[in-house]
Design a protein around this motif. Sequence first.
Motif, short mmCIF file in Angstrom:
data_model
loop_
_atom_site.label_atom_id
_atom_site.label_comp_id
_atom_site.label_asym_id
_atom_site.label_seq_id
_atom_site.Cartn_x
_atom_site.Cartn_y
_atom_site.Cartn_z
N UNK A 46 6.66 3.91 4.20
CA UNK A 46 6.12 4.21 2.86
C UNK A 46 4.66 3.77 2.71
N UNK A 47 4.13 3.01 3.68
CA UNK A 47 2.76 2.49 3.53
C UNK A 47 1.75 3.42 4.17
N UNK A 48 0.59 3.56 3.51
CA UNK A 48 -0.43 4.47 4.05
C UNK A 48 -1.79 3.76 4.09
N UNK A 49 -2.56 3.98 5.20
CA UNK A 49 -3.88 3.32 5.31
C UNK A 49 -4.81 3.68 4.15
N UNK A 50 -4.69 4.90 3.62
CA UNK A 50 -5.61 5.26 2.53
C UNK A 50 -5.31 4.46 1.25
N UNK B 212 0.83 -1.22 0.00
CA UNK B 212 0.00 0.00 0.00
C UNK B 212 0.86 1.27 0.00
N UNK B 213 1.66 1.41 -1.04
CA UNK B 213 2.54 2.59 -1.13
C UNK B 213 2.09 3.53 -2.25
N UNK B 214 0.94 3.26 -2.84
CA UNK B 214 0.43 4.11 -3.92
C UNK B 214 -0.86 3.51 -4.45
N UNK B 215 -1.42 4.15 -5.46
CA UNK B 215 -2.67 3.64 -6.04
C UNK B 215 -2.36 2.50 -7.01
N UNK B 216 -3.26 1.53 -7.07
CA UNK B 216 -3.07 0.45 -8.04
C UNK B 216 -3.29 0.99 -9.45
#
Length: 294
Positions: free
Chosen positions: A47-51, A10-14
Amino acid sequence: MIRERFAPSPTGLLHLGHAYSALLTWDNATVNGGKFLLRIEDIDTPRCKPEFEQAIFQDLEWLGIKWEKPALRQSNRQEFYKKTIQRLWGDNKLFACTCTRKDIQIASAPQEGGTTILGPDGIVYPGTCHPSGVNSNNDPIPPNHALRLSMSNVLSNLSTSNTDRPIFTFAENGFGPRGETGEIAITAKDLQTNIGDIIIARKDIGISYHLAVVLDDAYQGITHITRGQDLFEATKIHVVLQKLLGLPTPIYHHHKLIRDENGNRLAKRYDAMAIRKYRADGASPQDIRKMVGL
Ligand code: GLU
């Protein structure tokens, strides 16, 4: 029964590349009534974000993919990783490394006519602080160090007088970047030259992608792995770790990478090709399938 997994970080949008990987994994798993599992690879906590994690759930659901909830999260598995690191340390398979990136760069600067060898994690470790001989780890693991796999210690336990002979193999149902398919041989020479003493526990987060992925695939009972060709060389590391730890080797299917109009790999920061951008523009999951050639 076939058990496949999709394991995003979860370090960015898929983006479209993830959509291809997730849909192909889903298709491979479900065509014969198998199971699809989701794993959130969030060991790289800064680098990981819950959003981004929420966005992964939403995008996959929108694509029509279903998984058993809750998804496995690597951040909940730290204790288990630590135990395995302790075991490998006690078995003299690891050594503590004090080298900086700069030390490694300097030590591997090409001599006249030579080239620097790049492995799955960048420059192949030049052995700068590898202890001489077979080290004996009677002391506790020193804190604040990276821990590397001593490939020479691993190989010394195998009969490797002919370094060109395959010592391990894995089954490839897809293709590596040079068209490799079928039974893939891993030789001692390949491991020494092109892989080397890879990092098993990073100094900052205490674990590496390679060890976490191998432990989690076994924990989740994964029989088949579908993922991008960029991880083909890393699979050799994973097979070595599976053998060392007595874990089964799944069947692999490495797939093509989705590229942008300039032929570059899609990066997560390249939001223009994010799944939700296409969705906002009115595309359907079926359109996404067509775009990636499924
Ligand atoms: N977490 C990795 C990624 O997002 C994928 C790992 C794997 O499929 O083995 O690139």
